[in-house]
Design a protein around this motif. Structure first.
Motif, short mmCIF file in Angstrom:
data_model
loop_
_atom_site.label_atom_id
_atom_site.label_comp_id
_atom_site.label_asym_id
_atom_site.label_seq_id
_atom_site.Cartn_x
_atom_site.Cartn_y
_atom_site.Cartn_z
N GLU A 26 22.29 52.67 21.29
CA GLU A 26 21.82 52.09 22.64
C GLU A 26 21.88 51.55 22.93
N ALA A 27 23.21 50.73 23.18
CA ALA A 27 23.72 50.61 24.60
C ALA A 27 24.33 51.32 25.22
N ALA A 28 24.92 52.06 24.52
CA ALA A 28 25.75 53.57 25.25
C ALA A 28 25.48 54.77 24.43
N PRO A 29 24.04 54.49 25.01
CA PRO A 29 23.10 56.08 24.38
C PRO A 29 24.32 57.34 25.09
N GLU A 30 25.40 57.60 25.45
CA GLU A 30 26.32 58.59 26.14
C GLU A 30 27.01 59.31 24.35
N GLN A 31 27.47 58.13 24.17
CA GLN A 31 28.24 58.43 22.56
C GLN A 31 27.33 59.03 21.21
N ALA A 32 26.22 58.04 20.93
CA ALA A 32 25.39 59.25 20.33
C ALA A 32 25.30 60.62 20.79
N THR A 33 25.28 60.95 22.15
CA THR A 33 25.13 62.51 22.13
C THR A 33 26.71 62.96 22.27
N SER A 34 27.76 62.69 22.96
CA SER A 34 28.75 63.06 21.51
C SER A 34 29.87 62.97 20.31
N LEU A 35 28.68 62.12 19.76
CA LEU A 35 28.92 62.34 18.08
C LEU A 35 27.77 63.49 17.71
N GLY A 36 26.82 63.73 18.39
CA GLY A 36 25.69 64.44 17.65
C GLY A 36 24.64 64.18 16.87
N LEU A 37 24.26 62.58 17.99
CA LEU A 37 23.00 61.15 17.02
C LEU A 37 21.67 61.57 17.39
N ASP A 38 22.25 62.35 18.93
CA ASP A 38 20.90 62.06 19.25
C ASP A 38 20.01 63.28 18.84
N THR A 39 19.25 62.61 17.30
CA THR A 39 18.73 64.02 17.33
C THR A 39 17.23 63.24 16.23
N GLY A 40 16.16 64.02 15.82
CA GLY A 40 15.55 63.35 15.23
C GLY A 40 14.62 62.01 15.90
N MET A 41 14.61 61.09 15.27
CA MET A 41 13.87 59.67 15.89
C MET A 41 14.94 58.98 17.01
N HIS A 42 16.50 59.32 17.13
CA HIS A 42 16.97 59.19 17.94
C HIS A 42 16.84 59.88 19.34
N ALA A 43 16.55 60.94 19.41
CA ALA A 43 16.43 62.12 20.42
C ALA A 43 16.05 61.53 21.45
N GLY A 44 15.60 60.34 21.72
CA GLY A 44 15.58 59.53 23.41
C GLY A 44 16.86 59.32 23.94
N LEU A 45 17.95 58.64 22.64
CA LEU A 45 19.04 58.58 23.71
C LEU A 45 19.91 59.97 24.23
N ARG A 46 19.32 60.82 23.94
CA ARG A 46 19.98 62.23 24.52
C ARG A 46 19.64 62.34 25.98
N HIS A 47 18.74 61.11 26.64
CA HIS A 47 18.23 61.57 28.06
C HIS A 47 18.03 60.41 28.43
N ARG A 48 19.27 59.22 28.04
CA ARG A 48 19.52 58.01 28.69
C ARG A 48 21.87 57.86 29.36
N LEU A 49 21.76 56.95 29.59
CA LEU A 49 23.23 56.19 30.56
C LEU A 49 22.53 55.11 29.92
N GLY A 50 23.83 54.29 29.88
CA GLY A 50 24.73 53.43 29.83
C GLY A 50 24.54 52.49 30.28
N ASP A 51 23.78 51.58 30.72
CA ASP A 51 23.85 50.18 31.82
C ASP A 51 25.22 49.30 31.86
N ARG A 52 26.09 50.05 33.23
CA ARG A 52 26.82 49.06 33.53
C ARG A 52 27.18 48.18 34.55
N SER A 53 26.15 48.42 35.20
CA SER A 53 25.89 47.42 35.52
C SER A 53 26.84 45.62 35.33
#
Length: 82
Positions: A26-53
């Motif tokens: 959740e804190a680094a959603p790009e990693q979910a995408t790179s691991l192929g875990l941004d599907t199903g109930m976690h598909a919302g992670l696909r459209h987010r970026l981590g907060d590097r502020s």
């Protein structure tokens, strides 16, 4: 061959580690995408970026400290030593 389901302390540890992994994703959603875990109930992670502020980094540090405290509080005496 699949491992048998965890029980007792091992199940608690497994649930704790699973929760930690998803909080980190959740804190680094790009990693979910790179691991192929941004599907199903976690598909919302696909459209987010981590907060590097600085505030985002502080939130991540708090998350990690909290998760480390959860690990430290885990009763390992109830776990299988194998």
């Amino acid at each position: 061959m699949a491992s048998p389901p965890a029980s007792g302390g091992a199940a608690t540890a497994e649930a704790l580690l699973d929760g930690m992994a998803w909080r980190l994703l959740e804190a680094a959603p790009e990693q979910a995408t790179s691991l192929g875990l941004d599907t199903g109930m976690h598909a919302g992670l696909r459209h987010r970026l981590g907060d590097r502020s600085p505030a985002g980094i502080a939130r991540l540090a708090t998350l990690l400290r909290d998760d480390l405290a959860r690990i430290a509080a885990l009763d390992t005496a109830t776990m299988d030593k194998n």
